[in-house]
Write a protein that holds these residues in place. Structure first.
Motif, PDB file in Angstrom:
ATOM      1  N   GLU A  69       1.834  26.749  84.390  1.00 46.13           N
ATOM      2  CA  GLU A  69       1.195  25.508  84.824  1.00 46.13           C
ATOM      3  C   GLU A  69      -0.143  25.308  84.122  1.00 46.13           C
ATOM      4  O   GLU A  69      -0.963  26.220  84.041  1.00 46.13           O
ATOM      5  CB  GLU A  69       0.975  25.548  86.339  1.00 46.13           C
ATOM      6  CG  GLU A  69       0.355  24.302  86.921  1.00 46.13           C
ATOM      7  CD  GLU A  69       0.114  24.417  88.410  1.00 46.13           C
ATOM      8  OE1 GLU A  69      -0.180  23.388  89.036  1.00 46.13           O
ATOM      9  OE2 GLU A  69       0.203  25.549  88.944  1.00 46.13           O
ATOM     10  N   TRP A 128      -6.665  33.677  88.742  1.00 45.23           N
ATOM     11  CA  TRP A 128      -6.423  35.034  89.232  1.00 45.23           C
ATOM     12  C   TRP A 128      -4.970  35.211  89.686  1.00 45.23           C
ATOM     13  O   TRP A 128      -4.307  36.185  89.316  1.00 45.23           O
ATOM     14  CB  TRP A 128      -7.383  35.361  90.366  1.00 45.23           C
ATOM     15  CG  TRP A 128      -7.384  36.804  90.754  1.00 45.23           C
ATOM     16  CD1 TRP A 128      -6.843  37.371  91.865  1.00 45.23           C
ATOM     17  CD2 TRP A 128      -7.948  37.893  90.003  1.00 45.23           C
ATOM     18  NE1 TRP A 128      -7.041  38.724  91.867  1.00 45.23           N
ATOM     19  CE2 TRP A 128      -7.725  39.081  90.739  1.00 45.23           C
ATOM     20  CE3 TRP A 128      -8.636  37.966  88.790  1.00 45.23           C
ATOM     21  CZ2 TRP A 128      -8.143  40.326  90.284  1.00 45.23           C
ATOM     22  CZ3 TRP A 128      -9.070  39.214  88.348  1.00 45.23           C
ATOM     23  CH2 TRP A 128      -8.816  40.370  89.101  1.00 45.23           C
ATOM     24  N   SER A 129      -4.471  34.285  90.472  1.00 42.69           N
ATOM     25  CA  SER A 129      -3.092  34.405  90.937  1.00 42.69           C
ATOM     26  C   SER A 129      -2.122  34.313  89.766  1.00 42.69           C
ATOM     27  O   SER A 129      -1.080  34.978  89.751  1.00 42.69           O
ATOM     28  CB  SER A 129      -2.775  33.319  91.968  1.00 42.69           C
ATOM     29  OG  SER A 129      -2.989  32.034  91.438  1.00 42.69           O
ATOM     30  N   LYS A 130      -2.453  33.523  88.767  1.00 38.30           N
ATOM     31  CA  LYS A 130      -1.615  33.412  87.566  1.00 38.30           C
ATOM     32  C   LYS A 130      -1.495  34.772  86.879  1.00 38.30           C
ATOM     33  O   LYS A 130      -0.400  35.198  86.491  1.00 38.30           O
ATOM     34  CB  LYS A 130      -2.226  32.395  86.596  1.00 38.30           C
ATOM     35  CG  LYS A 130      -1.360  32.108  85.372  1.00 38.30           C
ATOM     36  CD  LYS A 130      -2.105  31.253  84.372  1.00 38.30           C
ATOM     37  CE  LYS A 130      -2.210  29.812  84.805  1.00 38.30           C
ATOM     38  NZ  LYS A 130      -1.058  28.995  84.388  1.00 38.30           N
ATOM     39  N   ASP A 177       5.903  33.196  96.027  1.00 38.19           N
ATOM     40  CA  ASP A 177       4.674  32.919  96.758  1.00 38.19           C
ATOM     41  C   ASP A 177       4.207  34.143  97.541  1.00 38.19           C
ATOM     42  O   ASP A 177       3.316  34.060  98.362  1.00 38.19           O
ATOM     43  CB  ASP A 177       4.883  31.750  97.724  1.00 38.19           C
ATOM     44  CG  ASP A 177       5.996  32.013  98.727  1.00 38.19           C
ATOM     45  OD1 ASP A 177       6.103  31.248  99.693  1.00 38.19           O
ATOM     46  OD2 ASP A 177       6.741  32.993  98.522  1.00 38.19           O
ATOM     47  N   GLU A 218       2.064  37.102  97.931  1.00 40.08           N
ATOM     48  CA  GLU A 218       0.857  37.660  97.328  1.00 40.08           C
ATOM     49  C   GLU A 218       0.397  38.917  98.067  1.00 40.08           C
ATOM     50  O   GLU A 218      -0.765  39.274  98.049  1.00 40.08           O
ATOM     51  CB  GLU A 218      -0.262  36.610  97.310  1.00 40.08           C
ATOM     52  CG  GLU A 218       0.062  35.411  96.431  1.00 40.08           C
ATOM     53  CD  GLU A 218      -1.105  34.452  96.331  1.00 40.08           C
ATOM     54  OE1 GLU A 218      -2.118  34.704  96.995  1.00 40.08           O
ATOM     55  OE2 GLU A 218      -0.990  33.455  95.603  1.00 40.08           O
ATOM     56  N   GLN A 249      -4.804  35.395  82.245  1.00 37.90           N
ATOM     57  CA  GLN A 249      -5.253  34.421  83.240  1.00 37.90           C
ATOM     58  C   GLN A 249      -5.012  32.975  82.826  1.00 37.90           C
ATOM     59  O   GLN A 249      -4.944  32.089  83.668  1.00 37.90           O
ATOM     60  CB  GLN A 249      -6.747  34.601  83.526  1.00 37.90           C
ATOM     61  CG  GLN A 249      -7.107  35.905  84.184  1.00 37.90           C
ATOM     62  CD  GLN A 249      -8.602  36.008  84.480  1.00 37.90           C
ATOM     63  OE1 GLN A 249      -9.401  35.334  83.853  1.00 37.90           O
ATOM     64  NE2 GLN A 249      -8.960  36.843  85.431  1.00 37.90           N
ATOM     65  N   LEU A 283      -3.819  24.465  83.637  1.00 41.50           N
ATOM     66  CA  LEU A 283      -4.961  24.485  84.539  1.00 41.50           C
ATOM     67  C   LEU A 283      -6.192  23.806  83.970  1.00 41.50           C
ATOM     68  O   LEU A 283      -7.050  23.345  84.716  1.00 41.50           O
ATOM     69  CB  LEU A 283      -5.313  25.929  84.907  1.00 41.50           C
ATOM     70  CG  LEU A 283      -4.248  26.714  85.675  1.00 41.50           C
ATOM     71  CD1 LEU A 283      -4.750  28.123  85.968  1.00 41.50           C
ATOM     72  CD2 LEU A 283      -3.864  26.005  86.962  1.00 41.50           C
ATOM     73  N   GLN A 320     -11.057  31.919  91.368  1.00 42.74           N
ATOM     74  CA  GLN A 320     -10.120  31.795  92.479  1.00 42.74           C
ATOM     75  C   GLN A 320      -9.654  30.351  92.647  1.00 42.74           C
ATOM     76  O   GLN A 320      -8.458  30.075  92.768  1.00 42.74           O
ATOM     77  CB  GLN A 320     -10.782  32.282  93.779  1.00 42.74           C
ATOM     78  CG  GLN A 320     -10.895  33.795  93.898  1.00 42.74           C
ATOM     79  CD  GLN A 320      -9.610  34.442  94.374  1.00 42.74           C
ATOM     80  OE1 GLN A 320      -8.515  34.119  93.920  1.00 42.74           O
ATOM     81  NE2 GLN A 320      -9.725  35.366  95.314  1.00 42.74           N
ATOM     82  N   ASP A 321     -10.577  29.437  92.654  1.00 37.33           N
ATOM     83  CA  ASP A 321     -10.243  28.028  92.878  1.00 37.33           C
ATOM     84  C   ASP A 321      -9.408  27.451  91.740  1.00 37.33           C
ATOM     85  O   ASP A 321      -8.598  26.542  91.953  1.00 37.33           O
ATOM     86  CB  ASP A 321     -11.513  27.188  93.050  1.00 37.33           C
ATOM     87  CG  ASP A 321     -12.250  27.505  94.346  1.00 37.33           C
ATOM     88  OD1 ASP A 321     -11.665  28.209  95.197  1.00 37.33           O
ATOM     89  OD2 ASP A 321     -13.410  27.060  94.497  1.00 37.33           O
ATOM     90  N   SER A 322      -9.602  27.952  90.538  1.00 42.47           N
ATOM     91  CA  SER A 322      -8.888  27.417  89.381  1.00 42.47           C
ATOM     92  C   SER A 322      -7.439  27.897  89.304  1.00 42.47           C
ATOM     93  O   SER A 322      -6.635  27.325  88.586  1.00 42.47           O
ATOM     94  CB  SER A 322      -9.614  27.807  88.093  1.00 42.47           C
ATOM     95  OG  SER A 322      -9.538  29.213  87.898  1.00 42.47           O
ATOM     96  N   GLY A 323      -7.115  28.969  90.041  1.00 43.05           N
ATOM     97  CA  GLY A 323      -5.768  29.527  89.982  1.00 43.05           C
ATOM     98  C   GLY A 323      -5.580  30.577  88.907  1.00 43.05           C
ATOM     99  O   GLY A 323      -4.473  31.090  88.711  1.00 43.05           O
TER     100      GLY A 323
END
Length: 434
Positions: free
Chosen positions: A188, A81-83, A123, A125, A286, A190, A76-79
């Protein structure tokens, strides 16, 4: 219900009805079970849901959930999942539309996330149920199979991967021209990111240090002839961060990389009569990044390709890739990639091939009983951590000598190895983004 799926009780009839857009009375029964064996996927939990419907109808799909504990926080913190959510819901369908070819499973829980729109909802989600902690995709298992990660891929499988990867890359170039904001979002970087240097650099170094320490031991190690590589690996990992920062900067030709292209993230379709491999689909998006395609090639070659193919057919695979890529780019009206540029980028990214060979390959070919502990994999201080167990594996120890000699011949262990000094000035000053 499998004991490993009890904690997913939110996957119930109401959830299934909302997902499939059916009535509650249409469901006769459903079953939830792990989609793959324990230890084959440590960045998520993958569940298969099989639904029995009225009139002898059936449906099944996969639910990818965030793991619990340390790995959930890390992802989650690394981004990551949203990626992946944006990849499945937005970018992959756009790439597929451009090249008129399916490259992965369809995302099923994207009800409020339009594909062809021209809005600014990057943005948004709110299109995932369960607080954005799961992604639902179609189950391709009837037609597509996962190859044996320990056996690695032969030449025929690699050819199919090269052609599929070329299409994915070419389609991303077209999408970048049409919908730049989406590629920018999922592309982006990571891993090699200056704002995360303190944590990420240590993460990158630890496998090299761990392998170096192991090679330096004198406990009847059959690989004692490799002991001199212990210092080489530890010295090299000190350069790794700067090499990564340089290699992931925009080069003359960039694509959206898959970012984690290894055997378990590829599904293959075989001819029913001959058994020959015919198609491939990619999963797990991911780690996508917008950079030179050489990064994907290096990672795949060193994590998933049989040794004999890597030693004798590598250039042939590169040729197949670039020919297919440029054919697709011509059809899309996009600028082609020159062989000279790809050769240069492959030289610049040799370090990433070594990174994959040291950090990814031990996990991908680990012994069948070598189940990955999701908590332990990030605990480098443990006396016998998961990674250490993997580098002690019989198959990895068989492959390791030739791998280290391969990179030694390329000059990566020389004290004066400095690809940044060789290519860096012009590339940094003339940073062209395609």
């Amino acid at each position: 219900m499998d004991h490993r799926t009890k904690k997913y009780e939110w996957i119930n009839k109401i959830y299934i009805c909302r997902l499939l857009n059916i009535d509650l009375m249409d469901i006769i029964n459903y079953e939830i079970k792990p989609a793959i064996g324990k230890g084959n996927n440590y960045a998520s939990t993958l569940l298969r849901v099989e639904v029995e419907l009225k009139n002898n109808m059936k449906n099944k799909f996969l639910i990818k959930c965030l793991p619990e504990g340390v790995m959930e926080t890390l992802i989650q913190d690394s981004g990551l999942w949203s990626k992946e959510m944006y990849m499945y819901n937005k970018v992959l369908p756009l790439i597929e539309k451009c090249i008129n070819c399916k490259l992965g499973p369809k995302c099923l829980n994207n009800k409020s996330f339009a594909i062809d729109d021209d809005d600014d909802d990057c943005d948004n989600e709110n299109f995932i149920y369960n607080n954005n902690k799961e992604i639902v995709i179609e189950d391709l298992s009837d037609d597509y199979k996962m190859a044996d990660r320990r056996e690695q891929l032969d030449f025929d499988h690699c050819v199919i991967v090269m052609k599929t990867l070329a299409k994915f890359h070419a389609g991303s170039v077209a999408v970048k021209k049409i919908n730049k904001k989406y590629i920018d979002l999922v592309g982006e970087e990571l891993l090699f990111r200056q704002t995360r240097r303190e944590s990420n650099e240590q993460y990158l170094k630890q496998p090299f240090i761990c392998l170096g320490n192991e090679l330096n031991k004198n406990n009847n190690n059959k690989n004692n002839e490799l002991k001199h590589y212990s210092k080489n690996l530890k010295k090299f990992c000190e350069k790794l961060w700067d090499l990564g920062i340089f290699a992931t900067k925009s080069k003359e030709f960039n694509v959206l990389n898959h970012g984690d292209l290894w055997t378990n993230n590829i599904l293959f379709k075989y001819n029913d009569i001959t058994g020959d491999v015919e198609e491939a689909k990619f999963i797990d998006f991911q780690c996508c990044r917008y950079a030179t395609p050489a990064l994907d090639l290096q990672y795949f070659f060193m994590s998933s390709v049989k040794e004999e193919v890597r030693e004798t057919k590598l250039q042939e695979l590169v040729d197949i890739y670039i020919n297919c890529l440029n054919k697709e780019l011509i059809n899309l009206g996009q600028k082609q990639l020159s062989e000279k540029q790809l050769d240069k980028d492959l030289m610049i990214t040799d370090f990433y091939g070594l990174y994959a060979a040291v950090s990814v390959l031990p996990l991908s070919i680990r012994d069948p009983e070598g189940v990955i502990d999701e908590e332990d994999i990030t605990d480098w201080k443990a006396e016998d951590n998961t990674f250490l167990k993997c580098i002690k594996g019989k198959k990895y120890r068989q492959l390791l000598p030739n791998i280290l000699m391969y990179f030694d011949k390329k000059g990566l262990f020389e004290d004066n190895y400095d690809i940044i000094d060789k290519f860096g000035i012009d590339d940094i000053e003339n940073n062209i983004v395609i």
